[in-house]
Design an enzyme around this catalytic site. Sequence first.
Site, PDB file in Angstrom:
ATOM      1  N   HIS A  12      33.176  24.052 -10.324  1.00  0.00           N
ATOM      2  CA  HIS A  12      33.129  23.449  -9.209  1.00  0.00           C
ATOM      3  C   HIS A  12      33.866  22.080  -9.085  1.00  0.00           C
ATOM      4  O   HIS A  12      35.217  20.803  -9.227  1.00  0.00           O
ATOM      5  CB  HIS A  12      31.558  22.625  -8.862  1.00  0.00           C
ATOM      6  CG  HIS A  12      32.213  22.452  -6.759  1.00  0.00           C
ATOM      7  ND1 HIS A  12      31.879  22.123  -5.878  1.00  0.00           N
ATOM      8  CD2 HIS A  12      32.136  20.885  -7.366  1.00  0.00           C
ATOM      9  CE1 HIS A  12      31.624  22.377  -5.277  1.00  0.00           C
ATOM     10  NE2 HIS A  12      31.508  21.025  -5.979  1.00  0.00           N
ATOM     11  N   GLU A  13      33.127  21.124 -10.457  1.00  0.00           N
ATOM     12  CA  GLU A  13      33.839  19.669 -10.917  1.00  0.00           C
ATOM     13  C   GLU A  13      34.117  19.718 -11.508  1.00  0.00           C
ATOM     14  O   GLU A  13      35.606  18.821 -11.663  1.00  0.00           O
ATOM     15  CB  GLU A  13      32.315  19.318 -12.249  1.00  0.00           C
ATOM     16  CG  GLU A  13      31.112  19.443 -11.677  1.00  0.00           C
ATOM     17  CD  GLU A  13      30.736  18.696  -9.977  1.00  0.00           C
ATOM     18  OE1 GLU A  13      31.433  18.100  -9.507  1.00  0.00           O
ATOM     19  OE2 GLU A  13      29.719  19.326  -9.318  1.00  0.00           O
ATOM     20  N   HIS A  45      37.207  19.448  -8.822  1.00  0.00           N
ATOM     21  CA  HIS A  45      37.312  17.469  -8.920  1.00  0.00           C
ATOM     22  C   HIS A  45      38.355  16.630  -9.400  1.00  0.00           C
ATOM     23  O   HIS A  45      39.096  16.164  -8.938  1.00  0.00           O
ATOM     24  CB  HIS A  45      36.172  17.475  -8.542  1.00  0.00           C
ATOM     25  CG  HIS A  45      35.041  17.730  -7.203  1.00  0.00           C
ATOM     26  ND1 HIS A  45      35.694  17.208  -5.879  1.00  0.00           N
ATOM     27  CD2 HIS A  45      33.845  18.157  -7.647  1.00  0.00           C
ATOM     28  CE1 HIS A  45      34.822  17.598  -5.346  1.00  0.00           C
ATOM     29  NE2 HIS A  45      33.617  18.256  -5.922  1.00  0.00           N
ATOM     30  N   GLU A  75      35.245  17.953  -0.678  1.00  0.00           N
ATOM     31  CA  GLU A  75      34.198  19.393  -1.553  1.00  0.00           C
ATOM     32  C   GLU A  75      34.332  20.584  -0.618  1.00  0.00           C
ATOM     33  O   GLU A  75      34.298  21.905  -1.521  1.00  0.00           O
ATOM     34  CB  GLU A  75      33.177  18.754  -0.502  1.00  0.00           C
ATOM     35  CG  GLU A  75      32.231  18.058  -1.093  1.00  0.00           C
ATOM     36  CD  GLU A  75      32.212  18.093  -2.819  1.00  0.00           C
ATOM     37  OE1 GLU A  75      32.525  18.640  -3.431  1.00  0.00           O
ATOM     38  OE2 GLU A  75      31.940  16.333  -2.966  1.00  0.00           O
TER      39      GLU A  75
HETATM   40 ZN   LIG Z   1      31.537  18.590  -5.192  1.00  0.00          ZN
END
Ligand SMILES: [Zn+2]
Length: 1121
Positions: free
Chosen positions: A476-477, A480, A499
Amino acid sequence: MQTKPRMWEGDPCLRNGRLHTRQGNVTESHRSRKSDFARKCIAIILLHAIFLFAILAALIIGHWISEENQKLNRTMLNTTLTEAYLLEGSMANTATPVMHDHKHTRLLTTSSGQRKGPPRVLEKKRNFTLVDVFPPPPDGGFGIAEQLHAIRGNKLTTDALLVPLPLYILPYHYDLKFDFTKFDTDLLIRANVSIYLESYGNSTEDEIQFHLGPNVKVERMRLRKDGRKFYAKTFKREDSKKLGRISLRDPLQKGKYVLEIEYNATICDDDVDGVRCSLDNQTNSSLKATSFTTKFEPTLARAFFPCWDEPGVKATFNISVKHDKRYVVLSNMPGNPPLGHWDEQVTTTVFQTTPPMSTYLVAFAIGEFVKLETRTERGIPVTVWTYPEDLMSMKFTLEYAPVIFDRLEDILEIPYPLPKVDLIAARNFHVGGMENWGLVVFEFSSIAYTPPITNHVNETVDRMYNEFRIGKLIAHEAAHQWFGNLVTMRDWSELFLNEGFATFYVYEMMSIERPLTAQFEYYDSLATLVAAQSSEDHRLSLVRELATESQVELSFHPTNLYTKGCVLIRMIRDLVSDYDFKAAVRRYLRRNAYRSVSRDDLFASLPAYADHGAEQKKLSNVLEGWLVNEGLPEVTLIRNYDNEMMTISQRKTLDHDYRSYLKDRKSNSRQSRSAEDGSTLFDDTLFEGYIEKKTERKRKLRPTRRKTSTPPSISPTARRDELRKPRRVGASQDLWTIPITYMFGSLKTSEGQVIREFWLKNRTVSFGDAEISPNQAVLVNPEWKYPYRVNYDLLNWKLLARTLHQNHLEINNKSRMQLIQDAEYFLSNSNNPHLYLYLLGYLAHESNINVMLFGIDAVYRFIDVFKATQLNKAILVYFEPVISQMDHLLNESQVDAETASLWLVRPERLSKLYQMRCAAGLASCKNEFHTQKWSKSPDEWTEDVHKQVTAVCHQLFSSPLEAVKTVNELLDSRLHSSGAKWALTVQLAACSHDQKLLRKTARAVVGTKNAAVYASALQSDFSLHYNGAFRKYLWTEISKMSIFEKTALFSTNTTTILPASRVLLHSVKTIDELQQIRSLLTNWGPLLTLHFEYLERYLLWVSSVSQGVLHQFFAADLSNF
Ligand SMILES: [Zn+2]
């Protein structure tokens, strides 16, 4: 950012497990030992969840009395809280205050946070009607994050409006010189910033506005133009808006300015979020910090340095930090070797210039960290930082992170743009992870895992569970770094661009190693999303106006932002094909690198049209509705079996519409609805055409090459121009452009299954399909591809249920999940619950574990609704083969570690299965065995806790009093214990029929003066039985409380009902019990009175359908159904 992961981690659960089970006989195979270990793992997680629940619930809702009135006895409450902490102490490593046990979180999912958060839908209304009554969600768990945010953030009481800064002067570069030498002793930082500004054109403006946190104390300030001093008239602070305003003697001119500010800022102060400090407990005289990490998202950079703190305003940063030599200082970019003399205590770390980036992504960390280093395939250093004692637990993170970065570079074809990536496992960090560019900060436990030293096969489930949990967060990170950091949404209202993509790529990455778990978790989240968006309380649109800081904070919602965003991105992919989607994403990133974007920039990179069936639709028009509309659509298919006509219509889904006990409501101003009687509007002018599914477009895949050049940076002027583009939110409607697919036919016939597709843009369409014969079922949205609910006319529901019974494999497993979900939604509270019951019966043959996990929830809830009725027994008999099949699949799933770890996605399902098999009287309950075992050593709850407690509870409930006399006596003697022992004793005693014990237990529970404990006692996690006697005693004890206490407990004089009151009330299962509660007070206030009316209708419905259609259903011959 990643909010705390849904599954919190306990002690790696198998480490403590003994290698041989006691109950196993000599012939027990290796396979069953393994199976027991996997279950033990889950069981221990569950046990931790109970304790954690007690603590959290006590903290959050237990203080109902103190909140309502300070005068009440605080000591009592404190005792309870202390006990809760004692519980926490007994499970040392499980302090992460996030729960995955959604059954428990019911307590938290109601609206107590409203007073602190921004105004929400419910508060706008003044005249409450029955449709405003929402029972606590069954076990979806949505809304937890809102609650936690609201509770954690006292700062939200001083909510600040988001004021867009004027665009005539903007920064393009910051020089930040920090002095961290006093951070540890004085809890403050000093700094000198130079902000390089560009003023666009001669203007009449004579003011400069920038963001400035109230904790930032400005010492000196200077403005220069072309190296010369530019005179300011005044400098004013506007702390309510967190602004600084400089008014000038002369208007601004076109050209470049430098604003220099010398200041100091307090850190480690609870009121100032953004900097998370680790404080040294050993220092008695004054507080000392040993380290800190920052998290500026969304609007907290201003509390660390004066800036233009909006995501769309990007600038480059030169950062240097003066600090004590014993500390490591990290920031977004690599630091040069420390400057200063070797013998001096203080040094300066100078970081390289960043690329243009948003202020919320600037980050710092300081502390005595140690590191582990590795590199990506392309040679980018990946460094994991933590405290010396924690290094061992970072092994998996260190191995996995570069793999993820390599994969993302391959898929996106854009190299990670910075020269390094640091991952830091911080302490006292309050979200799971924060994606700061180049310096990702994680909460320590969310990426820590120490694998067992031995490599025993039984530990596999535990390891897989932990690796999946950590892998998701890293993915997830990492995603990003591109989605959010390289390309950033211009406005917080379009946060889904960050997101949604980050969450989407989590499933993409994780399904490479763990396809089963990743797929199941996606559908599990989808189900939660659809449930949340069906409830008026929770159905937020993805893109909406966010006016205040706390509204932005609250928008980081696991379901309404993360899942909904991901589902929408996935929908785009499914609409345009995987190939086109990948190309579009690369285009989007390359075109917009270092820029800020709106959804229009995403649309501009996507194919302009999407086809579904014969017709093409403009993709941006399709997506707009899905982004700005609140809630999700439901599609209804009504067939006319005489003339082959079908009507398909859409509307916004709302769960209250399918509670038949609310049907006669007069106050509902919504359009009249007619799903059940088939009288949907007939309007064939709206018909949009349908056509058989075209063969899948085949494209030649071009070999992809990894591009090694970073996209060029863009000029500040271009960036400023894009900021001038108008901001657009869009008004919510209740019409969507929906890709409709329907399917009929059988795989066994020569025609096979036929699939047709078309766009539904209008409210309703009618058309004929002569190929469908009246006895064939029609299935809409096969494979649960798009996020809408589907309802059918009753006969088609019946045909679908019959197909499931005859050969469930005719319907794809994802569709079976959707059918279970939708049938529950549309039928279970209707006047035809027997149809739903019939459909669920097919689960006796269900062979797919994923579908069965959905089935467990559904069957459990059905039994729960009718457990206090006379049909309870018949329902359990009916479900017995289903529950046996669940048992069978549980055993089967233990053979393969990945399948076993599916149970960990929501471990409370296992607890439900334990309860169901005991309630249905299956041998696998082993009630006698467990009761004997427990009676001998009542303090040994080392393994299979839920299984054991559930079994003992069942034994107590179902045996003659004489047979369990000693167990009752044992419980009686243990009511005086404290902590975990007490909690379990109460849960067990509540299953008993010993009147004396029940009275005593009720007194003990009510004596805690803790609403969470009451609710927990009434909603046992170990039993599906309805112990009316215990409940009666509990309400009797509550009736002895003073009027004042009762009023506070039920919050009768407020406009919002407290979570505790709602859970207590809605746990009621009979009219008699409801009457007993009603007699507790004479004046319940308008809102509670509505809840009573709601419950009364509900309970009357339960008794009428159980005496009516359900009774007939059981009396009839099912083979002819
Ligand atoms: Zn996030």
